[in-house]
Design a protein around this motif. Structure first.
Motif, mmCIF file in Angstrom:
data_model
loop_
_atom_site.group_PDB
_atom_site.id
_atom_site.type_symbol
_atom_site.label_atom_id
_atom_site.label_comp_id
_atom_site.label_asym_id
_atom_site.label_seq_id
_atom_site.Cartn_x
_atom_site.Cartn_y
_atom_site.Cartn_z
ATOM 1 N N LYS A 166 -22.888 96.317 47.394
ATOM 2 C CA LYS A 166 -22.273 95.001 47.214
ATOM 3 C C LYS A 166 -20.758 95.126 47.061
ATOM 4 C CE LYS A 166 -22.336 90.894 44.295
ATOM 5 N NZ LYS A 166 -22.895 90.257 43.058
ATOM 6 N N ARG A 167 -20.314 96.097 46.249
ATOM 7 C CA ARG A 167 -18.873 96.320 46.060
ATOM 8 C C ARG A 167 -18.211 96.725 47.366
ATOM 9 N NH1 ARG A 167 -17.395 100.584 41.881
ATOM 10 N NH2 ARG A 167 -15.316 100.000 42.629
ATOM 11 N N LEU A 182 -32.571 105.634 42.250
ATOM 12 C CA LEU A 182 -31.155 105.509 42.633
ATOM 13 C C LEU A 182 -30.835 104.163 43.294
ATOM 14 C CD1 LEU A 182 -30.669 109.063 44.223
ATOM 15 C CD2 LEU A 182 -29.957 108.320 41.934
ATOM 16 N N ARG A 183 -31.873 103.360 43.527
ATOM 17 C CA ARG A 183 -31.682 102.158 44.342
ATOM 18 C C ARG A 183 -30.814 101.108 43.647
ATOM 19 N NH1 ARG A 183 -37.186 100.586 46.476
ATOM 20 N NH2 ARG A 183 -36.911 102.678 47.381
ATOM 21 N N THR A 184 -30.995 100.922 42.367
ATOM 22 C CA THR A 184 -30.210 99.908 41.646
ATOM 23 C C THR A 184 -28.720 100.228 41.726
ATOM 24 O OG1 THR A 184 -32.020 99.476 40.105
ATOM 25 C CG2 THR A 184 -29.816 98.792 39.423
ATOM 26 N N ARG A 185 -28.379 101.471 41.457
ATOM 27 C CA ARG A 185 -26.968 101.879 41.547
ATOM 28 C C ARG A 185 -26.478 101.767 42.983
ATOM 29 N NH1 ARG A 185 -22.050 101.623 39.791
ATOM 30 N NH2 ARG A 185 -20.769 103.453 40.297
ATOM 31 N N GLY A 186 -27.335 102.125 43.935
ATOM 32 C CA GLY A 186 -26.945 102.043 45.340
ATOM 33 C C GLY A 186 -26.664 100.616 45.781
ATOM 34 N N LEU A 187 -27.480 99.671 45.328
ATOM 35 C CA LEU A 187 -27.255 98.264 45.695
ATOM 36 C C LEU A 187 -25.969 97.717 45.070
ATOM 37 C CD1 LEU A 187 -30.931 96.921 45.449
ATOM 38 C CD2 LEU A 187 -29.522 97.110 47.521
ATOM 39 N N ASP A 218 -19.224 96.002 50.454
ATOM 40 C CA ASP A 218 -19.162 94.832 51.335
ATOM 41 C C ASP A 218 -17.987 93.932 50.951
ATOM 42 O OD1 ASP A 218 -21.283 95.513 52.935
ATOM 43 O OD2 ASP A 218 -22.768 94.372 51.782
ATOM 44 N N GLU A 219 -17.824 93.684 49.665
ATOM 45 C CA GLU A 219 -16.739 92.811 49.192
ATOM 46 C C GLU A 219 -15.378 93.424 49.500
ATOM 47 O OE1 GLU A 219 -17.675 92.458 45.076
ATOM 48 O OE2 GLU A 219 -19.156 90.848 45.371
ATOM 49 N N THR A 220 -15.273 94.736 49.271
ATOM 50 C CA THR A 220 -13.994 95.425 49.527
ATOM 51 C C THR A 220 -13.649 95.415 51.012
ATOM 52 O OG1 THR A 220 -14.376 96.880 47.626
ATOM 53 C CG2 THR A 220 -12.744 97.589 49.237
ATOM 54 N N ASN A 221 -14.641 95.712 51.859
ATOM 55 C CA ASN A 221 -14.408 95.730 53.306
ATOM 56 C C ASN A 221 -14.048 94.337 53.824
ATOM 57 O OD1 ASN A 221 -14.947 98.451 53.434
ATOM 58 N ND2 ASN A 221 -17.069 98.201 54.104
ATOM 59 N N LEU A 222 -14.721 93.301 53.296
ATOM 60 C CA LEU A 222 -14.451 91.931 53.729
ATOM 61 C C LEU A 222 -13.027 91.524 53.361
ATOM 62 C CD1 LEU A 222 -15.525 89.290 54.938
ATOM 63 C CD2 LEU A 222 -16.291 88.647 52.629
ATOM 64 N N GLN A 223 -12.597 91.859 52.149
ATOM 65 C CA GLN A 223 -11.244 91.520 51.720
ATOM 66 C C GLN A 223 -10.210 92.288 52.536
ATOM 67 O OE1 GLN A 223 -10.455 89.140 49.927
ATOM 68 N NE2 GLN A 223 -8.587 89.471 48.743
ATOM 69 N N GLU A 224 -10.501 93.558 52.836
ATOM 70 C CA GLU A 224 -9.576 94.361 53.648
ATOM 71 C C GLU A 224 -9.416 93.762 55.044
ATOM 72 O OE1 GLU A 224 -9.326 98.712 55.840
ATOM 73 O OE2 GLU A 224 -10.963 98.308 54.433
ATOM 74 N N LYS A 225 -10.524 93.367 55.672
ATOM 75 C CA LYS A 225 -10.472 92.770 57.006
ATOM 76 C C LYS A 225 -9.730 91.436 56.994
ATOM 77 C CE LYS A 225 -14.725 94.950 58.676
ATOM 78 N NZ LYS A 225 -16.149 94.732 59.051
ATOM 79 N N LEU A 226 -9.949 90.667 55.950
ATOM 80 C CA LEU A 226 -9.276 89.373 55.824
ATOM 81 C C LEU A 226 -7.768 89.567 55.736
ATOM 82 C CD1 LEU A 226 -9.735 86.271 55.372
ATOM 83 C CD2 LEU A 226 -9.642 86.756 52.929
ATOM 84 N N ILE A 227 -7.341 90.489 54.882
ATOM 85 C CA ILE A 227 -5.912 90.767 54.735
ATOM 86 C C ILE A 227 -5.339 91.291 56.044
ATOM 87 C CG2 ILE A 227 -4.243 92.301 53.600
ATOM 88 C CD1 ILE A 227 -5.937 92.065 51.060
ATOM 89 N N SER A 264 -26.403 98.375 57.877
ATOM 90 C CA SER A 264 -25.628 97.670 56.861
ATOM 91 C C SER A 264 -25.653 98.443 55.555
ATOM 92 C CB SER A 264 -26.191 96.260 56.639
ATOM 93 O OG SER A 264 -27.450 96.332 55.987
ATOM 94 N N ASN A 265 -24.697 98.160 54.683
ATOM 95 C CA ASN A 265 -24.639 98.863 53.405
ATOM 96 C C ASN A 265 -25.852 98.547 52.535
ATOM 97 O OD1 ASN A 265 -22.106 100.055 53.966
ATOM 98 N ND2 ASN A 265 -21.070 98.143 53.428
ATOM 99 N N THR A 266 -26.318 97.300 52.604
ATOM 100 C CA THR A 266 -27.507 96.933 51.827
ATOM 101 C C THR A 266 -28.743 97.656 52.353
ATOM 102 O OG1 THR A 266 -26.575 94.733 51.389
ATOM 103 C CG2 THR A 266 -28.955 94.990 51.101
ATOM 104 N N GLU A 267 -28.879 97.724 53.689
ATOM 105 C CA GLU A 267 -29.994 98.443 54.300
ATOM 106 C C GLU A 267 -29.964 99.912 53.907
ATOM 107 O OE1 GLU A 267 -31.688 99.362 58.837
ATOM 108 O OE2 GLU A 267 -29.864 98.153 58.533
ATOM 109 N N TRP A 268 -28.787 100.485 53.884
ATOM 110 C CA TRP A 268 -28.604 101.883 53.479
ATOM 111 C C TRP A 268 -29.082 102.084 52.042
ATOM 112 C CZ3 TRP A 268 -22.957 104.214 53.074
ATOM 113 C CH2 TRP A 268 -23.027 105.564 52.717
#
Length: 533
Positions: A389-390, A380-385, A392-401, A368-372
């Motif tokens: 999150k962004r 670098l972890r704060t920026r990575g998280l 995950d949100e983008t992929n979810l919206q793309e799949k929904l559309i 998962s992106n969070t696990e990554w």
């Protein structure tokens, strides 16, 4: 108190007499009420109409509309008063009688009963919707002559239109008028005859210009009226899917454009019609719709979101290159040999068991992106998280559309609107039209030559980078398969078959079922070639 010879007391006798008197009075009142309130009927399917009761005749003779008296139907109010509060029972009785008259094919009494029914419950939307559909779809098919069938289709449309007059804020009724007008006239088995009758129907079309007498265009007008009820007047869509609801008007424009070419129009009129569709489809794609989850979305944004997702993923990868693949490899090393074999096989080569095994294996190696992001160095972890999150949100919206786009075949229609406006496809459509006419007139040589040129143009255009994606669209495959099937009929007349290097052979492979029973049915149901009337 003494009883009379019948065993009743004087009080009981008087009570019985009063009941008889009241019953006689009610019966006597019903006669003038019927005489006054009887609705008029319009003959349909060859049946003769009736003038209606005295009130209806006086209203008509004086040219007084229901709008002039506040939208109140005199006949309807009289009927409701005459039921003495039992209008629910009366509605049920009339509904049953309408069904009986339909079964008996008693069209005159059916028309009169439906008129009484709507006068009794003019604001009951379900009555209008059901009976309008019943007339256009059920009653019409009972007639042997296509002209009579057409008459009942129009009767059903008029019934729905009258329902809109009584229920001007009903989105469903307004939409039903558009659907029935567009679909029943132009998509029924008798669509060629119906469309011709519709163009010649001066009574239904009144002052509408001949070039606007197309059921798809009129259906589109009603779809737009339904849209305005929601957008401008704020009428709630309730359980109607907004994505589907707003797709019907531009789709009607597409089918109108298609029918122009079917009717032999390949000039600027057809080109302009497809341009209008493309513009309206793009506007539809850019309209913000709520999804089932409540998330707002625009269908046109799928490609943009895919690109954005790639950009975010690339930035996340740049924080520590190779980390993601390393995490996948660690998990993959724990798989069994059978799981690795199934996972590495092409999907079409897997057995049923291997499909299940590969699916389970894919889940085991998924990172998962969070696990990554959590495996990044601390600085670098704060920026990575944040990026995870962004993403995950983008992929979810793309799949929904993407799911909603599949429902309305969004991508196909967008490409189709662009494809049909190209000179090559306009010419291909014209060649097929001329080939069909040549075949109907017995000129197989000209028919074959035209089909050769048309199929060559189709193949040439859909191989270009702009349209190569449309080859995978099922709806285009069905359209091309119909052309190829007709071409094969022409070849068979010349004792020829499709050559091994036929350029559209993958269309045949994709649209040919493997089930032997279905194949046999297809051979029996080859499309018929046109016949010039």
């Amino acid at each position: 108190m003494m009883a009379d010879r019948s065993g009743k007391t004087p009080l009981q006798s008087r009570s019985f007499q009063h009941k008889v008197f009241y019953f006689v009075c009610i019966a006597a009142l019903m006669i003038p009420m019927f005489w006054l309130s009887q609705p008029s009927t319009i003959g349909a399917g060859g049946a003769k109409g009736t003038p209606g009761g005295k009130l209806e005749q006086l209203r008509r003779d004086s040219k007084i509309s229901e709008e002039d008296i506040g939208g109140v139907s005199l006949a309807g109010e009289t009927i409701r008063l005459g039921t003495f509060g039992l209008d629910g029972v009366a509605t049920l009785v009339l509904w049953q009688k309408a069904d009986e008259y339909k079964k008996k094919k008693d069209w005159t009494n059916l028309s009169a009963t439906l008129k009484q029914l709507i006068l009794l419950v003019p604001h009951f939307e379900t009555v209008w919707r059901f009976q309008g559909w019943n007339l256009a779809y059920n009653v019409s098919v009972e007639c042997d002559n296509y002209k009579d069938r057409y008459s009942w289709v129009i009767e059903g449309i008029r019934y729905l239109e009258r329902g809109v007059q009584f229920n001007p804020r009903s989105i469903r009724l307004t939409w039903d008028v558009g659907w029935t007008t567009a679909q029943k006239v132009s998509k029924s088995d008798e669509k060629v005859q119906f469309r011709q009758l519709f163009r010649e129907d001066n009574d239904f079309n009144k002052d509408r210009p001949m070039e606007m007498r197309d059921s798809w265009l009129i259906g589109k007008e009603w779809y737009k009226r339904a849209e305005n009820l929601h957008v401008k007047d704020g009428v709630d869509l309730q359980t109607i899917s907004p994505t589907l609801f707003f797709s019907h008007a531009p789709n009607a424009q597409a089918y109108y454009s298609e029918n122009l070419q079917t009717d032999g129009n390949f000039d600027q009129k057809a080109l302009h019609a497809w341009e209008t569709f493309s513009k309206e489809w793009l506007e539809y794609g850019n309209r913000e719709h709520p999804s089932a989850t409540g998330t707002m979305m625009r269908l046109e944004e799928e490609e943009r979101l895919a690109e954005l997702g790639e950009e975010i993923r690339a930035e996340l990868e740049s924080l520590q290159p190779g980390l993601y693949q390393h995490l996948v490899d660690v998990k993959r090393a724990k798989l069994t040999e059978e799981e690795i074999t199934a996972l590495d096989k092409k999907m079409e080569e897997r057995t049923a068991d291997e499909h299940n095994l590969a699916s389970e294996a894919a889940e085991k190696v998924r990172v998962s992106n969070t696990e990554w992001a959590t495996q990044l160095p601390t600085d670098l972890r704060t920026r990575g998280l944040e990026l995870a999150k962004r993403l995950d949100e983008t992929n979810l919206q793309e799949k929904l559309i993407h799911r909603y786009r599949m429902i309305v075949n969004y991508k196909f229609w967008r490409l189709r609107g662009q494809l049909e406006r190209t000179p090559e496809i306009l010419e291909a459509r014209r060649l097929v039209y001329e080939a069909d006419r040549a075949y109907a007139n017995g000129d197989i040589v000209v028919a074959k030559n035209n089909y050769d040129q048309a199929l060559h143009l189709w193949n040439q255009k859909i191989r270009t980078p702009q349209f190569e994606e449309i080859i995978d669209e099922e709806m285009l495959g069905s359209d091309l398969r119909e052309l190829i099937d007709k071409y094969e009929i022409i070849l068979a007349q010349r004792n020829e078959t499709l050559p091994p290097d036929f350029p559209l052979k993958e269309v045949i492979a994709r649209t040919t079922p493997t089930d032997p029973a279905i194949l046999q049915d297809m051979r029996r149901e080859k499309p018929s070639m046109p016949v010039i009337q």
